[in-house]
Structures are given as C-alpha cells and as structure tokens.
Design a protein around this motif. Structure first.
Motif, PDB file in Angstrom:
ATOM      1  N   LEU A  98       0.831  -1.323   0.147  1.00 51.35           N
ATOM      2  CA  LEU A  98      -0.399  -0.279   0.268  1.00 51.35           C
ATOM      3  C   LEU A  98       0.723   1.054  -0.448  1.00 51.35           C
ATOM      4  N   VAL A  99       1.589   1.382   0.314  1.00 48.48           N
ATOM      5  CA  VAL A  99       2.252   2.668   1.191  1.00 48.48           C
ATOM      6  C   VAL A  99       3.357   2.485  -0.288  1.00 48.48           C
ATOM      7  N   ALA A 100       4.048   1.881  -0.877  1.00 49.81           N
ATOM      8  CA  ALA A 100       4.832   1.417  -1.910  1.00 49.81           C
ATOM      9  C   ALA A 100       3.896   1.944  -3.534  1.00 49.81           C
ATOM     10  N   GLY A 101       2.749   1.863  -3.119  1.00 50.23           N
ATOM     11  CA  GLY A 101       1.783   2.269  -4.105  1.00 50.23           C
ATOM     12  C   GLY A 101       1.318   1.411  -5.448  1.00 50.23           C
ATOM     13  N   ARG A 102       1.009   0.048  -5.209  1.00 51.52           N
ATOM     14  CA  ARG A 102       1.207  -1.419  -5.850  1.00 51.52           C
ATOM     15  C   ARG A 102      -0.084  -1.656  -5.481  1.00 51.52           C
ATOM     16  N   GLU A 240      11.064   0.147  -3.493  1.00 51.60           N
ATOM     17  CA  GLU A 240      10.610   0.261  -4.828  1.00 51.60           C
ATOM     18  C   GLU A 240      11.421   1.446  -4.961  1.00 51.60           C
ATOM     19  N   TYR A 241      12.025   2.413  -4.821  1.00 54.45           N
ATOM     20  CA  TYR A 241      12.537   3.687  -4.858  1.00 54.45           C
ATOM     21  C   TYR A 241      13.828   3.919  -4.854  1.00 54.45           C
ATOM     22  N   MET A 242      14.585   2.544  -4.611  1.00 57.53           N
ATOM     23  CA  MET A 242      16.066   2.703  -3.995  1.00 57.53           C
ATOM     24  C   MET A 242      16.668   1.013  -5.144  1.00 57.53           C
TER      25      MET A 242
END
Length: 262
Positions: A98-102, A240-242
């Motif tokens: 959820l917090v990673a937008g998936r 997700e971002y790194m």
C-alpha cells in the motif's frame, strides 16, 4: 507488473470477481498458516502439560519443530495464494504494498480484514475443536525491553517484505517467482530459529492477533503490530524507490539471443 499508483479505490472494486477471489485466497491462506503454526505450538505444549506463558529457555528440538512448521506453512500459504492475490498472507506485506503504491487502500483494507478474521477463526477452531481447552499461546516477550522487541520485529519484517519484493514484484526476477514461497518460508523459519526464544518472532500482525484475541493474551501485543507494520512499510519503500528499476529491463535470455522483444 502493476504500475505504482496511489489511490483510495472505487466502491465497485470490492465486488469485482477478481477482488473477491483474491480475498478468499488471502482468507484461506492465512487460515492455513495460523492453524498450522499455532497448532504446532499447542501440540508441543500439550505434550509438556503446560499452556501458560513462560519465559523458560526453549529446548532446541521444540524450537526447530516450531521454526520448521512456520517455514513449511508459510511456503504452502504463499504458494496457494500467489497467483490469485499476490500471496500476502500478512498485513505487514499488504501495508508495504500500500505505502509503495502497488495496491489501492480499499483492496488493502479488504485483504487485511480477511487475514485478521481468518486468523481468529483458525485460533477458535484450534481451541474449540482440536485441543478443546488450552488457550492459544500468542507471543510473549522473554525480556522487559519493549523497544528492543520492537526494533527486532521491524528489522525482521523489513527483510521479509524485501524478500517478497525481490522475488515477486521486481521485473528482473525472471524465474525467481517460482521460488518466492520457498524463499519467504526459509526466511521466516531462520528468523524464528534466531529470535524465537526471545520474543516469538511474529513478523505478522494477523499471526499475533488471532491467538491474542481467542486466548485473551494482550501483554505487549502492540509490539507485534507496530514493529511489523513499520518494518514492512520501510522494506517496501526501500525496494520500490531504491532498488526497483524505473524501466522494465531486457530479459536475460533476450540479451543472450539478441532478441528485440520479451
């Protein structure tokens, strides 16, 4: 692979056949996991003739049996739901997605409700049908330093969600998806072997919630919510971002064969 998206979700999403199938898959997978893992602990305690919380040093054989049961049951639970719901089986994994937008907020909420409810059903079944008497044990800390248990839970769940991302979400995973359930099972089993004697090594709020509710054992239960959710969220965001590539990479077999499409 689904693109990153942050949205609440539409009401009709809750009644779509794919969503309903995913909820049922999470429901059944979590039941399988909690029933097997908590059942193994109750069975071993029944042999010892004790059901109450203790801080005694856990025997090596009992620890190996519990760790092995967790590893095998998580492998089975993820395997049976991976192609339907994504194989979360854990509110911390769902929260990370959820917090990673998936995943949308609505779908994540439905997943978590299914996971928590089935954990309660599994714990009730263990008490009322099979073991008829002993209360589910839950996860009591073996030391008084709450902050240490919190950090350990967060760190272990960070690794669990990171492993989940690496084997199921990364477009470079190639054939790793086939071993994703095994990787997560091994990771959970190894953590229980290392940290289980100190604080139970839950890494899963649903795993801790059902036994705590049915057995009414809430001592420091918040640690098994805050730690996994924080660790799961950080694990997902980190990958997700790194680590996650911004563009879909060329598959390894295409590089070798100089093909132009996957």
């Amino acid at each position: 692979m689904a693109r990153r998206r942050y949205e609440l979700g539409k009401a009709e999403e809750a009644t779509q056949p794919e969503t309903l199938k995913a909820i049922v898959a999470e429901f059944l997978a979590t039941f399988t996991f909690v029933f097997a893992t908590e059942g193994s602990i109750l069975a071993l305690d029944e042999q010892l003739g004790k059901y109450e919380d203790t801080h005694e040093v856990i025997s090596t054989s009992r620890l190996v049996a519990i760790a092995g049961t967790h590893a095998c049951s998580l492998f089975l639970a993820v395997s049976m739901s991976l192609n339907i719901s994504g194989g979360h089986v854990n509110p911390a994994v769902t929260f990370g997605a959820l917090v990673a937008g998936r995943i949308s907020l609505l779908r994540a909420s439905l997943y978590c409700l299914a996971q928590l409810f089935r954990s309660v059903v599994a714990s009730l079944l263990l008490r009322l049908v099979i073991f008829a008497g002993p209360r589910p044990v839950g996860f009591p800390l073996a030391f008084d330093r709450d902050w240490l248990g919190l950090i350990i839970e967060a760190a272990m769940t960070f690794g669990l969600v990171y492993t989940f991302y690496a084997t199921t979400m990364d477009p470079r995973k190639s054939h790793l998806t086939t071993i994703a359930p095994l990787a997560m099972g091994f990771f959970a089993g190894a953590n229980i072997l290392i940290r289980g004697p100190f604080h139970g090594a839950s890494m899963n709020p649903a795993r801790a919630f059902g036994p705590a509710l049915v057995g009414w054992r809430w001592t420091k239960n918040w640690i098994y919510w805050v730690g996994p959710l924080v660790g799961g969220g950080l694990g997902a965001i980190t990958y997700e971002y790194m680590v996650m590539p911004s563009e879909t990479p060329v598959l390894h077999h295409c590089i070798q064969q100089s093909c132009t499409s996957s």
